[in-house]
Scaffold this active site. Structure first.
Site, PDB file in Angstrom:
ATOM      1  N   HIS A 150      -6.566  -0.606   5.298  1.00  0.00           N
ATOM      2  CA  HIS A 150      -5.844  -1.042   4.166  1.00  0.00           C
ATOM      3  C   HIS A 150      -5.761  -1.912   2.903  1.00  0.00           C
ATOM      4  O   HIS A 150      -6.934  -2.047   2.358  1.00  0.00           O
ATOM      5  CB  HIS A 150      -5.325  -2.507   5.796  1.00  0.00           C
ATOM      6  CG  HIS A 150      -5.903  -3.329   5.534  1.00  0.00           C
ATOM      7  ND1 HIS A 150      -6.835  -3.099   5.751  1.00  0.00           N
ATOM      8  CD2 HIS A 150      -6.019  -4.388   4.749  1.00  0.00           C
ATOM      9  CE1 HIS A 150      -8.157  -4.679   6.140  1.00  0.00           C
ATOM     10  NE2 HIS A 150      -7.209  -5.380   5.709  1.00  0.00           N
ATOM     11  N   THR A 176      -4.131  -5.635   1.904  1.00  0.00           N
ATOM     12  CA  THR A 176      -4.104  -6.960   2.773  1.00  0.00           C
ATOM     13  C   THR A 176      -2.432  -7.231   1.326  1.00  0.00           C
ATOM     14  O   THR A 176      -2.669  -7.312   0.117  1.00  0.00           O
ATOM     15  CB  THR A 176      -4.130  -7.961   2.877  1.00  0.00           C
ATOM     16  OG1 THR A 176      -5.923  -7.556   3.783  1.00  0.00           O
ATOM     17  CG2 THR A 176      -4.183  -9.760   3.285  1.00  0.00           C
ATOM     18  N   HIS A 211      -6.808  -4.474  -2.572  1.00  0.00           N
ATOM     19  CA  HIS A 211      -8.242  -3.909  -2.792  1.00  0.00           C
ATOM     20  C   HIS A 211      -8.340  -3.203  -1.016  1.00  0.00           C
ATOM     21  O   HIS A 211      -7.461  -3.705  -0.617  1.00  0.00           O
ATOM     22  CB  HIS A 211     -10.073  -4.657  -2.500  1.00  0.00           C
ATOM     23  CG  HIS A 211      -9.677  -5.447  -1.765  1.00  0.00           C
ATOM     24  ND1 HIS A 211      -8.939  -7.349  -1.660  1.00  0.00           N
ATOM     25  CD2 HIS A 211      -9.740  -6.141  -0.318  1.00  0.00           C
ATOM     26  CE1 HIS A 211      -9.349  -7.594  -0.083  1.00  0.00           C
ATOM     27  NE2 HIS A 211      -9.998  -6.810  -0.079  1.00  0.00           N
ATOM     28  N   THR A 230     -10.764  -2.660   1.808  1.00  0.00           N
ATOM     29  CA  THR A 230     -11.710  -3.759   1.655  1.00  0.00           C
ATOM     30  C   THR A 230     -13.050  -2.057   2.514  1.00  0.00           C
ATOM     31  O   THR A 230     -12.029  -1.612   3.243  1.00  0.00           O
ATOM     32  CB  THR A 230     -12.224  -4.424   2.877  1.00  0.00           C
ATOM     33  OG1 THR A 230     -11.698  -4.898   2.710  1.00  0.00           O
ATOM     34  CG2 THR A 230     -13.609  -4.706   3.092  1.00  0.00           C
TER      35      THR A 230
HETATM   36  O1  ACK Z   1      -7.617  -7.461   3.341  1.00  0.00           O
HETATM   37  P1  ACK Z   1      -9.223  -7.262   3.806  1.00  0.00           P
HETATM   38  O2  ACK Z   1      -9.670  -6.474   4.445  1.00  0.00           O
HETATM   39  O3  ACK Z   1      -9.463  -8.470   4.972  1.00  0.00           O
HETATM   40  O4  ACK Z   1     -10.247  -8.182   2.574  1.00  0.00           O
HETATM   41  C1  ACK Z   1     -10.813  -9.639   2.880  1.00  0.00           C
HETATM   42  C2  ACK Z   1     -11.977  -8.939   2.610  1.00  0.00           C
HETATM   43  O5  ACK Z   1     -12.362  -8.700   3.653  1.00  0.00           O
HETATM   44  C3  ACK Z   1     -12.643 -10.898   1.946  1.00  0.00           C
HETATM   45  O6  ACK Z   1     -12.552 -11.592   2.943  1.00  0.00           O
HETATM   46  C4  ACK Z   1     -12.029  -8.632   4.426  1.00  0.00           C
HETATM   47  N1  ACK Z   1     -12.890  -9.373   6.013  1.00  0.00           N
HETATM   48  C5  ACK Z   1     -12.650 -10.298   6.020  1.00  0.00           C
HETATM   49  N2  ACK Z   1     -13.431 -10.832   6.991  1.00  0.00           N
HETATM   50  C6  ACK Z   1     -13.573  -9.223   7.934  1.00  0.00           C
HETATM   51  C7  ACK Z   1     -14.635  -8.394   8.577  1.00  0.00           C
HETATM   52  N3  ACK Z   1     -15.532  -9.614   9.954  1.00  0.00           N
HETATM   53  N4  ACK Z   1     -14.693  -7.473   8.850  1.00  0.00           N
HETATM   54  C8  ACK Z   1     -14.190  -6.625   8.211  1.00  0.00           C
HETATM   55  N5  ACK Z   1     -13.122  -7.201   7.139  1.00  0.00           N
HETATM   56  C9  ACK Z   1     -13.530  -8.602   7.263  1.00  0.00           C
HETATM   57  C10 ACK Z   1     -10.714  -9.544   4.545  1.00  0.00           C
END
Ligand code: ACK
Length: 223
Positions: free
Chosen positions: A155, A157, A69, A71
């Protein structure tokens, strides 16, 4: 699967459709397979292994995270700043469960993360939250993030090394973009998929010759 307090999810984002997930995984795994055979990569292998002569199988090194995904807003079930306001936005409600296509323009590999940079369209930027590029980023990186266009952190992951959280991928991406902006571009290698550059400390950036698009659905995720 139950939504927690206030019904707010862990995060909102664009989720790759299952068949797209497979396609993107295959394409990006092929890149990893090639990367760890390149001489340029082998010269900096110690940044991944801690030892100069050791080999690394990048396919094993990164553990894949599901579901794939991009985010938009990390809500942390309502604990994150602005989570409720975001969920209440009309554009979020209108876009929910709708199909959309995302465009991947680059891949990054660091000792911590493997990720795909997503170029957001103007319409998609409407779903990008206020301050979305900065959340969870280290203090020292904040000035550099402010100098980058909004949405630079977007992005997917693709994998994390052992013990690393997915939040690191966006931070690694921002760090790479900030270094590029300062003109700190090292070795460049032409690959079939595009131009690979090295940015020091085990950071690699592949600018794709042709963007990889993927069909997604805008939705939310709760564990
Ligand atoms: O790869 P990502 O965008 O990085 O997808 C996961 C998702 O949320 C579930 O953990 C993102 N994520 C985790 N903590 C944060 C944060 N503090 N700020 C922005 N994105 C986050 C993580």
């Amino acid at each position: 699967i139950e939504q927690k307090e206030q019904g707010l999810p862990l995060f909102f984002g664009w989720f790759l459709l299952p068949e797209e997930e497979e396609r993107i995984k295959c394409a990006t795994m092929d890149f990893l397979k090639t990367l760890d055979t390149l001489d340029a990569f082998k010269q900096h292998i110690s940044e991944f292994t801690g030892e100069a002569e050791k080999e690394v199988d990048l396919e094993q090194y990164f553990q894949t995270t599901a579901p794939l995904h991009c985010t938009t807003k990390f809500c942390d079930y309502g604990k994150a700043e602005g989570a409720e306001e975001y969920a209440e936005l009309q554009v979020v409600k209108d876009s929910f469960d709708k199909s959309d296509e995302i465009s991947v323009t680059a891949l990054i590999v660091t000792p911590r993360t493997f990720g795909a940079r997503v170029a957001l369209t103007e319409t998609q930027m409407k779903l990008w939250p206020e301050g979305g590029d900065k959340t969870g980023a280290p203090e020292a990186l904040l000035p550099s993030i402010e100098a980058l266009p909004a949405g630079s952190r977007a992005h997917v992951t693709l994998g994390c090394s052992a013990g690393v959280e997915a939040v690191q991928t966006g931070i690694d991406l921002l760090e790479i973009l900030a270094l590029q902006k300062e003109g700190k571009e090292g070795t460049q290698v032409e690959m079939e998929l595009g131009t690979l550059s090295y940015l020091g400390e085990g950071r690699w950036f592949l600018a794709l010759r042709e963007a990889i698009t993927a069909d997604t659905k805008f939705s939310s995720f709760s564990e």
